[in-house]
Design a protein around this motif. Sequence first.
Motif, PDB file in Angstrom:
ATOM      1  N   ALA A   1     -24.720 -21.803  11.757  1.00  0.00           N
ATOM      2  CA  ALA A   1     -25.247 -20.468  12.035  1.00  0.00           C
ATOM      3  C   ALA A   1     -24.191 -19.371  11.944  1.00  0.00           C
ATOM      4  O   ALA A   1     -24.500 -18.250  11.571  1.00  0.00           O
ATOM      5  CB  ALA A   1     -25.917 -20.444  13.410  1.00  0.00           C
ATOM      6  N   PHE A   2     -22.942 -19.676  12.273  1.00  0.00           N
ATOM      7  CA  PHE A   2     -21.888 -18.674  12.222  1.00  0.00           C
ATOM      8  C   PHE A   2     -20.840 -19.010  11.165  1.00  0.00           C
ATOM      9  O   PHE A   2     -19.710 -18.522  11.233  1.00  0.00           O
ATOM     10  CB  PHE A   2     -21.211 -18.522  13.599  1.00  0.00           C
TER      11      PHE A   2
ATOM     12  N   VAL B   1     -23.934 -16.131  20.131  1.00  0.00           N
ATOM     13  CA  VAL B   1     -24.927 -17.029  20.705  1.00  0.00           C
ATOM     14  C   VAL B   1     -25.839 -17.553  19.605  1.00  0.00           C
ATOM     15  O   VAL B   1     -26.272 -16.801  18.725  1.00  0.00           O
ATOM     16  CB  VAL B   1     -25.785 -16.297  21.764  1.00  0.00           C
ATOM     17  N   VAL B   2     -26.127 -18.841  19.658  1.00  0.00           N
ATOM     18  CA  VAL B   2     -27.128 -19.452  18.777  1.00  0.00           C
ATOM     19  C   VAL B   2     -28.243 -19.996  19.662  1.00  0.00           C
ATOM     20  O   VAL B   2     -27.975 -20.695  20.639  1.00  0.00           O
ATOM     21  CB  VAL B   2     -26.537 -20.603  17.928  1.00  0.00           C
ATOM     22  N   VAL B   3     -29.473 -19.648  19.319  1.00  0.00           N
ATOM     23  CA  VAL B   3     -30.622 -20.206  20.019  1.00  0.00           C
ATOM     24  C   VAL B   3     -31.186 -21.294  19.116  1.00  0.00           C
ATOM     25  O   VAL B   3     -31.677 -21.022  18.023  1.00  0.00           O
ATOM     26  CB  VAL B   3     -31.683 -19.130  20.336  1.00  0.00           C
ATOM     27  N   ASP B   4     -31.065 -22.524  19.577  1.00  0.00           N
ATOM     28  CA  ASP B   4     -31.550 -23.702  18.850  1.00  0.00           C
ATOM     29  C   ASP B   4     -33.037 -23.864  19.161  1.00  0.00           C
ATOM     30  O   ASP B   4     -33.417 -24.215  20.273  1.00  0.00           O
ATOM     31  CB  ASP B   4     -30.763 -24.927  19.296  1.00  0.00           C
ATOM     32  N   LEU B   5     -33.872 -23.611  18.161  1.00  0.00           N
ATOM     33  CA  LEU B   5     -35.323 -23.642  18.362  1.00  0.00           C
ATOM     34  C   LEU B   5     -35.964 -24.938  17.868  1.00  0.00           C
ATOM     35  O   LEU B   5     -37.182 -24.991  17.681  1.00  0.00           O
ATOM     36  CB  LEU B   5     -35.961 -22.430  17.661  1.00  0.00           C
ATOM     37  N   SER B   6     -35.171 -25.968  17.712  1.00  0.00           N
ATOM     38  CA  SER B   6     -35.697 -27.232  17.179  1.00  0.00           C
ATOM     39  C   SER B   6     -36.676 -27.918  18.119  1.00  0.00           C
ATOM     40  O   SER B   6     -37.485 -28.743  17.693  1.00  0.00           O
ATOM     41  CB  SER B   6     -34.550 -28.186  16.833  1.00  0.00           C
TER      42      SER B   6
ATOM     43  N   LEU C   1     -34.104 -11.752  12.455  1.00  0.00           N
ATOM     44  CA  LEU C   1     -33.643 -13.038  12.988  1.00  0.00           C
ATOM     45  C   LEU C   1     -33.736 -14.081  11.878  1.00  0.00           C
ATOM     46  O   LEU C   1     -34.710 -14.814  11.775  1.00  0.00           O
ATOM     47  CB  LEU C   1     -34.519 -13.464  14.171  1.00  0.00           C
ATOM     48  N   ARG C   2     -32.729 -14.105  11.036  1.00  0.00           N
ATOM     49  CA  ARG C   2     -32.746 -15.080   9.946  1.00  0.00           C
ATOM     50  C   ARG C   2     -32.451 -16.463  10.494  1.00  0.00           C
ATOM     51  O   ARG C   2     -31.490 -16.653  11.238  1.00  0.00           O
ATOM     52  CB  ARG C   2     -31.729 -14.702   8.877  1.00  0.00           C
ATOM     53  N   ALA C   3     -33.293 -17.391  10.099  1.00  0.00           N
ATOM     54  CA  ALA C   3     -33.142 -18.766  10.589  1.00  0.00           C
ATOM     55  C   ALA C   3     -32.062 -19.503   9.803  1.00  0.00           C
ATOM     56  O   ALA C   3     -31.975 -19.372   8.584  1.00  0.00           O
ATOM     57  CB  ALA C   3     -34.471 -19.499  10.473  1.00  0.00           C
ATOM     58  N   HIS C   4     -31.277 -20.255  10.523  1.00  0.00           N
ATOM     59  CA  HIS C   4     -30.257 -21.114   9.916  1.00  0.00           C
ATOM     60  C   HIS C   4     -30.707 -22.560  10.080  1.00  0.00           C
ATOM     61  O   HIS C   4     -31.375 -22.903  11.062  1.00  0.00           O
ATOM     62  CB  HIS C   4     -28.903 -20.877  10.583  1.00  0.00           C
ATOM     63  N   ASP C   5     -30.340 -23.383   9.111  1.00  0.00           N
ATOM     64  CA  ASP C   5     -30.783 -24.778   9.131  1.00  0.00           C
ATOM     65  C   ASP C   5     -30.240 -25.553  10.312  1.00  0.00           C
ATOM     66  O   ASP C   5     -30.905 -26.424  10.852  1.00  0.00           O
ATOM     67  CB  ASP C   5     -30.387 -25.494   7.831  1.00  0.00           C
ATOM     68  N   SER C   6     -29.010 -25.245  10.701  1.00  0.00           N
ATOM     69  CA  SER C   6     -28.394 -25.997  11.794  1.00  0.00           C
ATOM     70  C   SER C   6     -27.613 -25.075  12.712  1.00  0.00           C
ATOM     71  O   SER C   6     -27.193 -23.989  12.321  1.00  0.00           O
ATOM     72  CB  SER C   6     -27.437 -27.063  11.238  1.00  0.00           C
TER      73      SER C   6
ATOM     74  N   ILE D   1     -30.526 -17.637  15.221  1.00  0.00           N
ATOM     75  CA  ILE D   1     -31.444 -18.728  15.554  1.00  0.00           C
ATOM     76  C   ILE D   1     -31.226 -19.867  14.566  1.00  0.00           C
ATOM     77  O   ILE D   1     -30.852 -19.638  13.416  1.00  0.00           O
ATOM     78  CB  ILE D   1     -32.925 -18.282  15.577  1.00  0.00           C
ATOM     79  N   ALA D   2     -31.471 -21.078  15.032  1.00  0.00           N
ATOM     80  CA  ALA D   2     -31.252 -22.250  14.194  1.00  0.00           C
ATOM     81  C   ALA D   2     -32.397 -23.236  14.355  1.00  0.00           C
ATOM     82  O   ALA D   2     -32.986 -23.349  15.434  1.00  0.00           O
ATOM     83  CB  ALA D   2     -29.936 -22.924  14.561  1.00  0.00           C
ATOM     84  N   ALA D   3     -32.685 -23.931  13.277  1.00  0.00           N
ATOM     85  CA  ALA D   3     -33.625 -25.055  13.246  1.00  0.00           C
ATOM     86  C   ALA D   3     -34.989 -24.747  13.860  1.00  0.00           C
ATOM     87  O   ALA D   3     -35.499 -25.530  14.663  1.00  0.00           O
ATOM     88  CB  ALA D   3     -32.990 -26.279  13.915  1.00  0.00           C
ATOM     89  N   PRO D   4     -35.601 -23.610  13.495  1.00  0.00           N
ATOM     90  CA  PRO D   4     -36.914 -23.314  14.087  1.00  0.00           C
ATOM     91  C   PRO D   4     -37.985 -24.279  13.594  1.00  0.00           C
ATOM     92  O   PRO D   4     -37.935 -24.746  12.461  1.00  0.00           O
ATOM     93  CB  PRO D   4     -37.199 -21.892  13.607  1.00  0.00           C
ATOM     94  N   THR D   5     -38.943 -24.531  14.469  1.00  0.00           N
ATOM     95  CA  THR D   5     -40.082 -25.371  14.084  1.00  0.00           C
ATOM     96  C   THR D   5     -40.992 -24.566  13.157  1.00  0.00           C
ATOM     97  O   THR D   5     -40.851 -23.350  13.022  1.00  0.00           O
ATOM     98  CB  THR D   5     -40.865 -25.827  15.327  1.00  0.00           C
TER      99      THR D   5
END
Length: 113
Positions: A108-109, A45-50, A99-104, A79-83
């Motif tokens: 993420a995977f 699962v990726v949670v897109d936090l943009s 929870l390391r943030a990924h750019d996109s 997690i991806a693209a956090p604000t």
Amino acid sequence: MSPYPARTTEAGVVVVQPDGRLNMVAAPSLRRQLHALVDGGNSKVVVDLSKTEFIDSSGLGALISGLKVARQAGGDLRIAAPTRQVVTVLELTNLNRVLRAHDSVDGAFDDQP
């Protein structure tokens, strides 16, 4: 509160995109959605936090809960693209180590087959 928008990538990763405020009002819904996804067989699962403009301890708890159930199922939650606000809270709580943030979302995977 209804579930957040979700989609499945070609690689079989489920992407969930909470928007607005991820606080004590919204966090239980995200927690239930993440648990339901994993219970349904989606362990990546990726949670897109943009689009998440605010997160508090309840929101962090929902993410950690989702991470725990995903890992117990043999997968992971990323997690991806956090604000900026989300990044700041992750850094202040040292949860950026867990929870390391990924750019996109798409990247993420990338480190897994």
